[in-house]
Scaffold this active site. Sequence first.
Site, PDB file in Angstrom:
ATOM      1  N   ASP A  90       0.814  -1.221   0.000  1.00 57.18           N
ATOM      2  CA  ASP A  90       0.000   0.000   0.000  1.00 57.18           C
ATOM      3  C   ASP A  90       0.845   1.268   0.000  1.00 57.18           C
ATOM      4  O   ASP A  90       2.063   1.220   0.168  1.00 57.18           O
ATOM      5  CB  ASP A  90      -0.963  -0.001   1.204  1.00 57.18           C
ATOM      6  CG  ASP A  90      -0.269  -0.368   2.518  1.00 57.18           C
ATOM      7  OD1 ASP A  90       0.973  -0.450   2.537  1.00 57.18           O
ATOM      8  OD2 ASP A  90      -0.970  -0.571   3.520  1.00 57.18           O
TER       9      ASP A  90
ATOM     10  N   ASN B 194      -7.399  -2.401  14.612  1.00 58.08           N
ATOM     11  CA  ASN B 194      -8.800  -2.683  14.281  1.00 58.08           C
ATOM     12  C   ASN B 194      -8.919  -3.879  13.318  1.00 58.08           C
ATOM     13  O   ASN B 194      -9.967  -4.129  12.745  1.00 58.08           O
ATOM     14  CB  ASN B 194      -9.481  -1.442  13.671  1.00 58.08           C
ATOM     15  CG  ASN B 194      -8.814  -0.989  12.385  1.00 58.08           C
ATOM     16  OD1 ASN B 194      -7.857  -1.610  11.912  1.00 58.08           O
ATOM     17  ND2 ASN B 194      -9.325   0.077  11.794  1.00 58.08           N
TER      18      ASN B 194
ATOM     19  N   HIS C  80      -7.203  -4.237  10.508  1.00 58.49           N
ATOM     20  CA  HIS C  80      -6.929  -3.962   9.084  1.00 58.49           C
ATOM     21  C   HIS C  80      -5.658  -4.674   8.622  1.00 58.49           C
ATOM     22  O   HIS C  80      -4.719  -4.897   9.375  1.00 58.49           O
ATOM     23  CB  HIS C  80      -6.931  -2.466   8.752  1.00 58.49           C
ATOM     24  CG  HIS C  80      -5.750  -1.675   9.173  1.00 58.49           C
ATOM     25  ND1 HIS C  80      -5.829  -0.561   9.968  1.00 58.49           N
ATOM     26  CD2 HIS C  80      -4.430  -1.801   8.872  1.00 58.49           C
ATOM     27  CE1 HIS C  80      -4.624  -0.051  10.147  1.00 58.49           C
ATOM     28  NE2 HIS C  80      -3.754  -0.789   9.502  1.00 58.49           N
TER      29      HIS C  80
ATOM     30  N   GLU D 199      -9.654  -1.593   5.548  1.00 58.28           N
ATOM     31  CA  GLU D 199     -10.249  -1.238   6.831  1.00 58.28           C
ATOM     32  C   GLU D 199     -11.556  -2.003   7.056  1.00 58.28           C
ATOM     33  O   GLU D 199     -12.215  -2.401   6.095  1.00 58.28           O
ATOM     34  CB  GLU D 199     -10.555   0.270   6.834  1.00 58.28           C
ATOM     35  CG  GLU D 199      -9.328   1.162   6.706  1.00 58.28           C
ATOM     36  CD  GLU D 199      -8.615   1.387   8.032  1.00 58.28           C
ATOM     37  OE1 GLU D 199      -8.638   0.482   8.895  1.00 58.28           O
ATOM     38  OE2 GLU D 199      -8.027   2.467   8.192  1.00 58.28           O
TER      39      GLU D 199
HETATM   40  C1  GLP Z   1      -0.318   0.486   8.651  1.00 57.47           C
HETATM   41  C2  GLP Z   1      -0.043  -0.377   7.415  1.00 57.47           C
HETATM   42  C3  GLP Z   1      -0.316  -1.843   7.673  1.00 57.47           C
HETATM   43  C4  GLP Z   1       0.310  -2.266   8.984  1.00 57.47           C
HETATM   44  C5  GLP Z   1      -0.307  -1.489  10.113  1.00 57.47           C
HETATM   45  C6  GLP Z   1       0.213  -1.879  11.480  1.00 57.47           C
HETATM   46  O1  GLP Z   1      -1.598   1.006   8.702  1.00 57.47           O
HETATM   47  N1  GLP Z   1      -0.781   0.060   6.274  1.00 57.47           N
HETATM   48  O2  GLP Z   1       0.214  -2.600   6.601  1.00 57.47           O
HETATM   49  O3  GLP Z   1       0.125  -3.643   9.194  1.00 57.47           O
HETATM   50  O4  GLP Z   1      -0.053  -0.119   9.897  1.00 57.47           O
HETATM   51  O5  GLP Z   1       1.299  -1.092  11.861  1.00 57.47           O
HETATM   52  P1  GLP Z   1       2.317  -1.440  12.990  1.00 57.47           P
HETATM   53  O6  GLP Z   1       3.135  -2.567  12.494  1.00 57.47           O
HETATM   54  O7  GLP Z   1       3.127  -0.191  13.164  1.00 57.47           O
HETATM   55  O8  GLP Z   1       1.537  -1.789  14.206  1.00 57.47           O
END
Ligand code: GLP
Length: 242
Positions: free
Chosen positions: A67, A136, A138, A143
């Site tokens: 993404d 959440n 995602h 989402e």
């Molecule tokens: C972002 C990314 C996700 C990732 C998520 C969790 O929103 N788009 O791909 O899994 O954050 O982040 P973290 O690893 O910092 O908890």
Amino acid sequence: MKVVIVENYKEMSKKAADMIKETVKENPEAVLGLATGSTPEGLYNELIDMNKKGEVDFSNVTTVNLDEYIGLDGNNTQSYRYFMNNKLFDHINVNKERTFVPNGMAENIEEEGKNYDKKIDELGGIDVQILGIGVNGHIAFNEPDDVLTAGTHKTKLTKSTIEANSRFFDTIEEVPTEAITMGLGQILKSKKIILLVKGINKAEVVRELLQGVITTKNPSTMLNMHRDVTIIMEKEVYELIK
Ligand code: GLP
């Protein structure tokens, strides 16, 4: 679904790196699906280390990322392209021209999404996809919602994601509100998936995933429909779930 419980973050990163190493050893031209967020940073450090020691050669791999924020170009330090260059690509012997991140500056995001899916298909699909998970539930930027989208598409970020990701920005107003993300359909086409679970704030959504529920309100539960998922989870998270 295979669940691997690890003592700590270091062990998680090492385990995931070993799995990537194996994939590349078996197929030096492997297509690696990569993720951003703080979770895979340790994995990337391990891969850099292995590459420097000559234990793994990335010169013929292709990478595709999940993404990107809409409106940030690759030179913006908050963009996911910048993150990937900075945390991994600049430090390993990958051919940068074969590292793909969706273009959040594309004039026509819908078309960019279609082309991105086409590229992945032309590459023969993703051999191993690394995933993190949002609080959440995602996955990438898919989402929780009434419906999910299969292909790469434009999406609006939820308040909780904007808040969670604001820790990387000076002010919350600077966090983009839209992103382009691979859809769950495309992600589930990956031959193998590795989900990294770091942090006890992920326990609730992961509990639901492990219960075998499938709901668009927790996109991570879609992984229950895939035949080769390995979840690597910190022990402290597992303690809250079991
Ligand atoms: C972002 C990314 C996700 C990732 C998520 C969790 O929103 N788009 O791909 O899994 O954050 O982040 P973290 O690893 O910092 O908890």
